[in-house]
Design a protein around this motif. Sequence first.
Motif, PDB file in Angstrom:
ATOM      1  N   GLU A  64       0.832  -1.203   0.000  1.00 21.51           N
ATOM      2  CA  GLU A  64       0.000   0.000   0.000  1.00 21.51           C
ATOM      3  C   GLU A  64       0.872   1.259   0.000  1.00 21.51           C
ATOM      4  OE1 GLU A  64      -3.471   0.671   2.895  1.00 21.51           O
ATOM      5  OE2 GLU A  64      -1.777   1.721   3.822  1.00 21.51           O
ATOM      6  N   GLY A  65       0.466   2.262  -0.795  1.00 24.15           N
ATOM      7  CA  GLY A  65       1.172   3.539  -0.818  1.00 24.15           C
ATOM      8  C   GLY A  65       0.334   4.630  -0.181  1.00 24.15           C
ATOM      9  N   ARG A  66       0.966   5.480   0.597  1.00 25.85           N
ATOM     10  CA  ARG A  66       0.263   6.579   1.266  1.00 25.85           C
ATOM     11  C   ARG A  66       1.038   7.874   1.090  1.00 25.85           C
ATOM     12  NH1 ARG A  66      -3.176   5.675   6.176  1.00 25.85           N
ATOM     13  NH2 ARG A  66      -3.913   3.511   6.082  1.00 25.85           N
ATOM     14  N   ILE A  67       0.294   8.973   1.014  1.00 30.92           N
ATOM     15  CA  ILE A  67       0.923  10.282   1.017  1.00 30.92           C
ATOM     16  C   ILE A  67      -0.023  11.255   1.707  1.00 30.92           C
ATOM     17  CG2 ILE A  67       0.026  10.892  -1.280  1.00 30.92           C
ATOM     18  CD1 ILE A  67       2.642  12.466  -1.711  1.00 30.92           C
ATOM     19  N   ASN A  68       0.513  12.054   2.623  1.00 30.36           N
ATOM     20  CA  ASN A  68      -0.263  13.070   3.324  1.00 30.36           C
ATOM     21  C   ASN A  68      -0.079  14.411   2.628  1.00 30.36           C
ATOM     22  OD1 ASN A  68      -1.091  11.219   5.317  1.00 30.36           O
ATOM     23  ND2 ASN A  68       0.779  11.558   6.492  1.00 30.36           N
ATOM     24  N   PHE A  69      -1.126  15.195   2.569  1.00 29.35           N
ATOM     25  CA  PHE A  69      -1.035  16.486   1.901  1.00 29.35           C
ATOM     26  C   PHE A  69      -2.086  17.425   2.477  1.00 29.35           C
ATOM     27  CE2 PHE A  69      -4.187  14.048  -0.328  1.00 29.35           C
ATOM     28  CZ  PHE A  69      -5.161  14.961  -0.714  1.00 29.35           C
ATOM     29  N   THR A  70      -1.905  18.708   2.241  1.00 28.36           N
ATOM     30  CA  THR A  70      -2.877  19.732   2.620  1.00 28.36           C
ATOM     31  C   THR A  70      -3.393  20.384   1.354  1.00 28.36           C
ATOM     32  OG1 THR A  70      -1.729  20.156   4.706  1.00 28.36           O
ATOM     33  CG2 THR A  70      -3.279  21.823   3.956  1.00 28.36           C
ATOM     34  N   ALA A  71      -4.681  20.429   1.208  1.00 32.45           N
ATOM     35  CA  ALA A  71      -5.292  20.987  -0.008  1.00 32.45           C
ATOM     36  C   ALA A  71      -5.304  22.503   0.087  1.00 32.45           C
ATOM     37  CB  ALA A  71      -6.703  20.447  -0.183  1.00 32.45           C
ATOM     38  N   ASN A  72      -4.157  23.110  -0.146  1.00 30.69           N
ATOM     39  CA  ASN A  72      -4.040  24.566   0.014  1.00 30.69           C
ATOM     40  C   ASN A  72      -3.961  25.313  -1.311  1.00 30.69           C
ATOM     41  OD1 ASN A  72      -1.544  23.707  -0.753  1.00 30.69           O
ATOM     42  ND2 ASN A  72      -0.458  24.431   1.058  1.00 30.69           N
ATOM     43  N   GLU A  73      -4.274  24.631  -2.395  1.00 33.87           N
ATOM     44  CA  GLU A  73      -4.301  25.267  -3.706  1.00 33.87           C
ATOM     45  C   GLU A  73      -5.577  24.824  -4.429  1.00 33.87           C
ATOM     46  OE1 GLU A  73      -2.193  27.462  -4.656  1.00 33.87           O
ATOM     47  OE2 GLU A  73      -0.652  27.191  -3.125  1.00 33.87           O
ATOM     48  N   ASP A  74      -5.899  25.520  -5.525  1.00 27.20           N
ATOM     49  CA  ASP A  74      -7.056  25.113  -6.323  1.00 27.20           C
ATOM     50  C   ASP A  74      -6.875  23.691  -6.846  1.00 27.20           C
ATOM     51  OD1 ASP A  74      -8.124  27.553  -5.904  1.00 27.20           O
ATOM     52  OD2 ASP A  74      -7.762  28.334  -7.912  1.00 27.20           O
ATOM     53  N   THR A  75      -5.652  23.386  -7.278  1.00 27.13           N
ATOM     54  CA  THR A  75      -5.336  22.054  -7.782  1.00 27.13           C
ATOM     55  C   THR A  75      -4.107  21.534  -7.051  1.00 27.13           C
ATOM     56  OG1 THR A  75      -6.210  22.587  -9.966  1.00 27.13           O
ATOM     57  CG2 THR A  75      -4.748  20.694  -9.810  1.00 27.13           C
ATOM     58  N   ASN A  76      -4.194  20.314  -6.538  1.00 33.89           N
ATOM     59  CA  ASN A  76      -3.096  19.704  -5.795  1.00 33.89           C
ATOM     60  C   ASN A  76      -2.625  18.480  -6.559  1.00 33.89           C
ATOM     61  OD1 ASN A  76      -3.308  21.093  -2.843  1.00 33.89           O
ATOM     62  ND2 ASN A  76      -5.310  20.915  -3.803  1.00 33.89           N
ATOM     63  N   THR A  77      -1.351  18.469  -6.942  1.00 38.71           N
ATOM     64  CA  THR A  77      -0.811  17.399  -7.764  1.00 38.71           C
ATOM     65  C   THR A  77       0.346  16.731  -7.039  1.00 38.71           C
ATOM     66  OG1 THR A  77      -1.413  18.611  -9.768  1.00 38.71           O
ATOM     67  CG2 THR A  77       0.177  16.825 -10.003  1.00 38.71           C
ATOM     68  N   PHE A  78       0.353  15.409  -7.038  1.00 39.30           N
ATOM     69  CA  PHE A  78       1.431  14.685  -6.382  1.00 39.30           C
ATOM     70  C   PHE A  78       1.547  13.285  -6.980  1.00 39.30           C
ATOM     71  CE2 PHE A  78      -2.363  14.749  -3.677  1.00 39.30           C
ATOM     72  CZ  PHE A  78      -2.746  13.415  -3.750  1.00 39.30           C
ATOM     73  N   THR A  79       2.605  12.568  -6.587  1.00 36.57           N
ATOM     74  CA  THR A  79       2.853  11.201  -7.042  1.00 36.57           C
ATOM     75  C   THR A  79       2.778  10.256  -5.854  1.00 36.57           C
ATOM     76  OG1 THR A  79       4.279  11.942  -8.846  1.00 36.57           O
ATOM     77  CG2 THR A  79       4.521   9.650  -8.132  1.00 36.57           C
ATOM     78  N   VAL A  80       2.088   9.133  -6.049  1.00 35.13           N
ATOM     79  CA  VAL A  80       2.055   8.075  -5.036  1.00 35.13           C
ATOM     80  C   VAL A  80       2.872   6.902  -5.572  1.00 35.13           C
ATOM     81  CG1 VAL A  80       0.623   6.563  -3.636  1.00 35.13           C
ATOM     82  CG2 VAL A  80      -0.254   8.802  -4.344  1.00 35.13           C
TER      83      VAL A  80
END
Length: 644
Positions: free
Chosen positions: A495-511
């Motif tokens: 399982e892959g996990r990533i924590n983030f804060t939605a502080n922009e209109d669009t939030n982009t990341f890699t899991v």
Amino acid sequence: MKNNTIKILGISILMTFYSQGQEVKVKRADKSFDDYAYIDAISGYEELVKDGYSDELIYKRLGNANYLNANYQNASQWYGKLFGIEGLTIDPDYYYRYAQTLKSLGSYKDSNQWMEKFISVSNVDGRAAKYVENRDYLDTIKNNSGKYIVEMVSFNSEYSDFAPMFYDQGIIFSSARDTGLTSRKIHEWNGQSFLNIYKATILDEKVVDVSTLSKKVNTKAHESSTTFTADGKTMYFTRNNFSNGFGRDDEGVSRLQIFRSTLIDGKWQETIALPFNAREYSLAHPTLNKDGSKLYFASDMPGTLGQSDIFYVTIDANGGFGIPQNLGADVNTEGRETFPYISEDDILYFSSDGRPGLGGLDVFATNSEKGVGKNQVVNLGAPINTEEDDFSFVVDAENKKGYFASNRSGGKGNDDIYSFIELESPTFVCNVDITGVVRNQENASILTNVDVQILNSAGEELTKTISDEKGEFNVAILCSKEELTAIAVKTDFKEGRINFTANEDTNTFTVNLTPSKMISGIGDDLAKSLDIPVIYFDFDKDDIRADAGRELEKILKYMSDYPELKLDIRSHTDSRGNDAYNLDLSERRAQSTKVYLMAKGIEANRLSAKGYGENLLANDCFNGSACSKLKHELNRRTEFILVP
């Protein structure tokens, strides 16, 4: 024969004079239109139509001149004649304007048909997209309606009165009324007097006086649309480019600009033009946010998406200004956005004819400080909005009272001011876009068909999706400033996990997922293979909790990928408590887990379930032992054993 020759010659001369006369009329009408003298242009073109002209350009200009003067019924007539000419290729904007004018007649069905035609001929237009997104806009507006009680104020004149603003014990407003003190200067755009700024003093909810503001502010030009700092000592307002005479651009037009004046010893001082004014474009209708750090306004300056957009500029502690910024496509369209107002609770109200509405300019609202996410723009509905122009809306967020202007039928003048009581404030749906890609940790290759969940800080599922053929996923969630978690699950990977804060209109990341070939032999426990922690139940309960459901998603995924496998669900308790009670509780929990998996699509013949209570302890923590709480918890487990 001679007489016939004379008659023919006479007719030729008359036709020549007639033709020359018509040419003069055309040039005169065209000049009036080009000079924005729309009232004269309308009169001139209508005279030509009476003389038999049926020209494409005349119909366009008659439609536009009436449209820009909010004479929508007349505009509809001329746009209709324009589209009655066969074989023309007409700019898409005329389709949109014709649809808008039909609304002013209450012909919503016909208007919608022309909007569909507008969509078919426009390549990329935000107004078309907004209509497609909400073809049931009339139902939406109906749901938003009935939230205001509206009444016309007593101090309207037979001319244009609008742009109310709270100030001192009353309101400041703009008017083209005739005070009788000076000769009335007529504005050629609409045939009315030039605007001045007035104050209506209100005591005990009654108007006791209406008077003009200082001559330092009012001039021979237009003055309108005021806003004030919290202390009431600085005023921003709209005026033509004027200083001892009209300043004009290369086309001879005196554009609108924003000026500032300060109040010293009860008197307004000489006005100062703001530094970002320009003679080539207009700025108008300023409004300040609560702390006075931002000035919002309407403009057609470079970078405008449509005919006019809402912009803002920052104001520093010393009164200096930043660079004007366009609010962007979340607010602005290819149409007219104008008359912004920021309430004390940070709601931006503005008028627009570029969004689905009831007709003309409608009043809309959205969150002014974007902060997080893309905020919904809400039509305020009736009775604030009508088929005509409704604009210059202001509201006191504390006492829920305010004012706006409209040229709706039943008024006293061209535009009239109305007061209102707000029964319910606008509510907004704010969304954040979550986009990402799932990759193999070892070689960075994309991973398709990966289950992705978005959880809030409490571990509750907000939404879920599956990565596509490019390994990408995209979901929208309600705005939130809390920490969120994205969990990606795929068979044969950890399982892959990533924590983030939605502080922009669009939030982009890699899991990233790490390969981990599953052990799938008979007798193996999938809970261990899939790294599933304890499946928790509430005290004395056997229903599946939300957090347990998320762990069971891993089992579901694995069973779906390997449809030949069968599972025996085995539930265990620790030794604490009554033996018979523990056995019954574990049985209920095992069966509950089986039912949950069946409800999610796993066939009943692939599942068996049994509760063992404390009969198969994983350690020596039997009845009466002195084991720690942690060691006892090791016995509270659910096993998912692969069986033949």
